[in-house]
Enzyme design. Structure first.
Site, short mmCIF file in Angstrom:
data_model
loop_
_atom_site.label_atom_id
_atom_site.label_comp_id
_atom_site.label_asym_id
_atom_site.label_seq_id
_atom_site.Cartn_x
_atom_site.Cartn_y
_atom_site.Cartn_z
N ASP A 1 21.26 1.37 45.89
CA ASP A 1 21.69 1.46 44.50
C ASP A 1 21.83 2.92 44.08
O ASP A 1 20.98 3.75 44.42
CB ASP A 1 20.65 0.75 43.62
CG ASP A 1 21.07 0.62 42.18
OD1 ASP A 1 22.10 -0.02 41.92
OD2 ASP A 1 20.37 1.18 41.31
N GLU B 1 26.08 2.73 47.10
CA GLU B 1 26.92 2.62 45.89
C GLU B 1 27.09 4.01 45.28
O GLU B 1 26.11 4.66 44.93
CB GLU B 1 26.25 1.69 44.88
CG GLU B 1 26.97 1.65 43.54
CD GLU B 1 26.10 1.15 42.40
OE1 GLU B 1 26.63 0.47 41.52
OE2 GLU B 1 24.88 1.46 42.38
#
Length: 538
Positions: free
Chosen positions: A201, A270
């Site tokens: 993330d 990401e």
């Protein structure tokens, strides 16, 4: 076809655990529920699953605020349930990737409880603390992605702490070597349990500038950051000092070294909210074979979806890529579903399939989000049912992320086969007609066609690992070639509702079949009926 390494050109099916399958009747999906549906996922022909966070958490941001990195939240089950999930997935030939939320923790994590207690404790420097300016205001002008200042005053320490997201998500201080190592240790815990990799993330938010300099304003006339809604003041800054710092590369290399200790493991990062070109960042973070295996940006998670736009994205990436490997996604748990974001004005029965075929034909790996195989549109969630703090804060200009997080629809009953209880988010009535059970019974359904295309795609070496060259001057048709040692393919995609005829002077050996599309080659031209594609050996 033997695909080694598995992740290169692999298809990764993303699961949002809260919304996939509820096994215990509390209205919230869980790990045993996911395990019960692994046979269905394997039947699609994908290579891996990616589980969004299931760790212990107060759930202020639905698991992206972790309070214990090495345990399962009781809402989702137990560690034994996770081990059973991994074992069953491996029996079915599926790899298992899990989210790692390393840039920040929950404010209820024991690390933060200790850190905020005083300025001299062993974890005093584990988070980003700073004194106020002489007038008591925040240390600088940095903004939170969720709105307002990214600094929160703490009365215990009499200092501000940094939070790029909610105030309950304090940022870790990666400049501290102990924090650096603690995160690697957390990852090792899951590797030892048998996970095959990680989705990372906000992989470009680990480090901040130690100098805490003010960010400059975003230049007028340049596009806003494409992963943050334009109504958010965050887009008014160029985020020069609070993300994508050079030191980030050192941590990526350390993570790669860790994964290299294990066989056949992989990471996908990401990359969002970058003030530079995120495609350049993706290339930087995945090139050289010593950092991330692959990464994705928000370039295909934007509303733009014309052939010209796809050509620009692919041209920009190639100009910076070198040996970098992308992982493309057109939907996930943070953005409006592509069937609506791209296809709202298109044929809802045909557009979703051709858009998925386009995605799975690009050079790179692919993340498919749960429900994309069904062609689910964005769900309509009324304000009174919203759960997402981001959506509640910016309503109605931005409605948040709940519309892509509603429960998976397994059948057309009122509870969608997801739960016997009231689901944590409402099921959109439009989704019921697109349920798995309904589509399994329809030979021409999106689900059957997706399954057919995926299984055909998985047998094409050029689509798995081949290079990519654009065919220019093709108007509204998106046309390119994929070339590997074993195979050379021409791919032509029509994502419009109009038949397209494109002159093509190259040699075509054979138009391939078996993928379910009806594009043709006639008299020196590629003919693409509405929402159709052509695949040919060249």
């Amino acid at each position: 076809m033997n695909n080694n390494p598995w992740w290169k050109g692999g298809i990764i099916y993303q699961i949002y655990p809260r919304s996939y399958m509820d096994s215990n009747g509390d209205g919230i999906g869980d790990l045993p529920g996911i395990t019960s549906k692994l046979d269905y996922i394997a039947s699609l022909g994908v290579d891996a699953i990616w589980l969004s966070p299931f760790f212990k958490s107060p759930m202020k941001d639905f698991g992206y605020d972790v309070s214990d990195y090495c345990d399962v939240d009781p809402m989702f089950g137990t560690l034994d349930d996770f081990k059973a999930l991994v074992a069953r997935a491996h029996e079915l030939g599926l790899k298992v990737m899990i989210d790692q939320v390393l840039s920040h923790t929950s404010d209820q994590h024991p690390w933060f409880t200790e850190s905020r207690s005083n300025r001299t404790n062993p974890k005093a420097d584990w988070y980003v603390w700073a004194d106020p300016k002489p007038d008591g205001t925040a240390p600088n002008n940095w903004l939170s992605i969720f709105g307002g200042s990214s600094w929160q005053w703490d009365t215990q320490r009499q200092q501000y702490y940094l939070h790029n997201f909610l105030t309950s998500q304090p940022d870790l201080n990666f400049h501290n070597p102990e924090v650096f190592q603690a995160n690697l240790d957390n990852m090792r815990f899951w590797l030892d349990l048998g996970v095959d990799g990680f989705r990372l993330d906000t992989v470009n938010l680990y480090y901040h500038s130690a100098g805490l300099q003010d960010n400059p304003p975003h230049p007028e006339g340049t596009p806003y950051i494409n992963s943050v809604d334009a109504s958010n003041p965050y887009v008014r800054q160029t985020h020069q000092y609070d993300l994508s710092q050079p030191e980030n590369l050192n941590f990526l290399k350390a993570m790669r070294d860790l994964l290299n200790e294990y066989d056949d493991r992989s990471m996908v990062g990401e990359i969002g909210v970058d003030h530079t070109d995120p495609l350049q960042r993706m290339a930087e973070y995945t090139a050289g074979g010593d950092k991330l295996h692959m990464a994705y940006t928000f370039d295909l998670l934007s509303p733009e979806h014309s052939a010209d736009y796809f050509r620009r994205v692919m041209t920009t990436f190639k100009a910076n890529a070198g040996d970098a490997w992308p992982c493309w996604a057109s939907s996930n748990h943070d953005v409006k579903r592509s069937a609506t974001r791209w296809g709202e004005q298109e044929d809802p029965n045909q557009f979703p399939l051709v858009s998925m075929a386009m995605l799975m034909s690009l050079r790179g790996s692919v993340c498919l989000y749960q429900g994309e195989e069904l062609g689910l549109p964005e769900a309509d969630v009324p304000f009174e049912a919203l759960q997402d703090p981001y959506g509640i804060e910016f309503w109605p200009e931005y409605t948040g992320r709940d519309g892509c997080r509603t429960p998976m629809v397994w059948n057309a009953d009122q509870g969608a086969g997801f739960s016997e209880a009231k689901p944590w988010l409402p099921v959109d009535p439009r989704h019921l007609a697109l349920s798995v059970e309904t589509q399994e019974q329809q030979n021409d359904s999106m689900l059957h066609k997706m399954r057919q295309f995926i299984q055909w795609r998985q047998q094409q070496p050029a689509l798995i690992k081949g290079d990519m060259e654009l065919v220019e001057e093709t108007g509204e048709a998106f046309i390119f070639t994929r070339q590997s040692d074993e195979q050379s393919l021409l791919v032509a995609i029509n994502m419009t509702g109009t038949e397209l005829t494109v002159p093509y002077s190259g040699a075509i050996k054979a138009v391939l079949t078996g993928h379910g599309f009806s594009g043709r080659y006639e008299h020196g031209a590629i003919v693409l009926p509405p929402y159709q594609a052509l695949f040919a050996e060249v």
